[in-house]
Design a protein around this motif. Structure first.
Motif, PDB file in Angstrom:
ATOM      1  N   GLY A 245       0.820  -1.210   0.000  1.00  0.00           N
ATOM      2  CA  GLY A 245       0.000   0.000   0.000  1.00  0.00           C
ATOM      3  C   GLY A 245       0.853   1.259   0.000  1.00  0.00           C
ATOM      4  O   GLY A 245       0.530   2.240  -0.678  1.00  0.00           O
ATOM      5  N   ARG A 246       1.955   1.216   0.748  1.00  0.00           N
ATOM      6  CA  ARG A 246       2.854   2.375   0.757  1.00  0.00           C
ATOM      7  C   ARG A 246       3.489   2.584  -0.624  1.00  0.00           C
ATOM      8  O   ARG A 246       3.656   3.712  -1.073  1.00  0.00           O
ATOM      9  N   VAL A 247       3.806   1.484  -1.290  1.00  0.00           N
ATOM     10  CA  VAL A 247       4.358   1.592  -2.648  1.00  0.00           C
ATOM     11  C   VAL A 247       3.297   2.155  -3.590  1.00  0.00           C
ATOM     12  O   VAL A 247       3.581   3.046  -4.400  1.00  0.00           O
ATOM     13  N   GLN A 248       2.069   1.655  -3.494  1.00  0.00           N
ATOM     14  CA  GLN A 248       0.989   2.184  -4.330  1.00  0.00           C
ATOM     15  C   GLN A 248       0.860   3.694  -4.154  1.00  0.00           C
ATOM     16  O   GLN A 248       0.747   4.435  -5.131  1.00  0.00           O
ATOM     17  N   GLU A 249       0.863   4.154  -2.907  1.00  0.00           N
ATOM     18  CA  GLU A 249       0.741   5.595  -2.637  1.00  0.00           C
ATOM     19  C   GLU A 249       1.900   6.361  -3.264  1.00  0.00           C
ATOM     20  O   GLU A 249       1.704   7.433  -3.835  1.00  0.00           O
ATOM     21  N   GLY A 250       3.103   5.816  -3.148  1.00  0.00           N
ATOM     22  CA  GLY A 250       4.266   6.468  -3.750  1.00  0.00           C
ATOM     23  C   GLY A 250       4.174   6.529  -5.265  1.00  0.00           C
ATOM     24  O   GLY A 250       4.543   7.530  -5.886  1.00  0.00           O
ATOM     25  N   LEU A 251       3.671   5.457  -5.864  1.00  0.00           N
ATOM     26  CA  LEU A 251       3.513   5.441  -7.321  1.00  0.00           C
ATOM     27  C   LEU A 251       2.437   6.429  -7.760  1.00  0.00           C
ATOM     28  O   LEU A 251       2.596   7.108  -8.777  1.00  0.00           O
ATOM     29  N   LYS A 252       1.367   6.509  -6.984  1.00  0.00           N
ATOM     30  CA  LYS A 252       0.316   7.494  -7.285  1.00  0.00           C
ATOM     31  C   LYS A 252       0.890   8.902  -7.236  1.00  0.00           C
ATOM     32  O   LYS A 252       0.622   9.726  -8.110  1.00  0.00           O
TER      33      LYS A 252
END
Length: 188
Positions: free
Chosen positions: A22-29
């Protein structure tokens, strides 16, 4: 006409691994990548997508799952790295890679594929590349932007987790996304 259900076979992920993803998803967003992001509770490690099956096939599938896991113990795996399928120039899926007992994971997937072929499920044509799907691109993305975002997460790595139950999941498509429920669970 018999009732059919959409199914796949996968390992569930522990909450700490999903949180890291989830933290990676947020960073990619925040890097500007626009994708249809998989909800954290829906991220899993798929070994075989079965598609629509009749409900009376659930027990035979579970029996073949049990056959496939014979001789295997729990696998130690972790998420490592981020990439896209098929490539950066034409990204369709964004995923986290895996680390750990990958040779055994591949062997287990091939066993599962062979066992299920005995009851009419087609073998996979492509070689297995274990991954955790985090999102899907609907629109064309600038390849430079994708490459830059991926570079930021090149060192992404989680702690290991133990994959010890192969699960037959039901996938129900809702307007808010797919909802998964467990039909059968087979220990390694």
């Amino acid at each position: 006409m018999p009732e059919t259900i959409r199914t796949f076979i996968a390992f569930a992920l522990p909450d700490d691994i999903k949180s890291a993803l989830g933290r990676v998803q947020e960073g990619l967003k925040s890097s500007g990548l626009k994708a249809k992001w998989v909800r954290l509770q829906g991220i899993h490690l798929t070994l075989k997508f079965l598609g629509n099956i009749e409900f009376d096939q659930v027990d035979p599938v579970a029996a073949k799952m049990a056959k496939a896991v014979q001789g295997f113990g729990p696998l130690l795996l972790g998420a490592k790295g981020v990439g896209v399928f098929p490539n950066v120039r034409r990204p369709r899926v964004i995923w986290a890679g895996l680390d750990g007992d990958l040779e055994q994971l591949g062997d287990l997937q091939r066993n599962l594929d062979a066992a299920l072929s005995e009851i009419g499920f087609a073998r996979e044509k492509r070689s297995f590349k274990g991954h955790l799907t985090m999102g899907r691109f609907k629109d064309r993305m600038d390849s430079r932007k994708v490459a830059q975002a991926l570079e930021k997460f090149a060192g992404f790595e989680t702690q290991t987790f133990t994959a010890q139950h192969l699960i037959l999941f039901k996938s129900q498509l809702e307007s808010t996304g797919a909802v998964y429920s467990q039909l059968k669970k087979v220990p390694l």
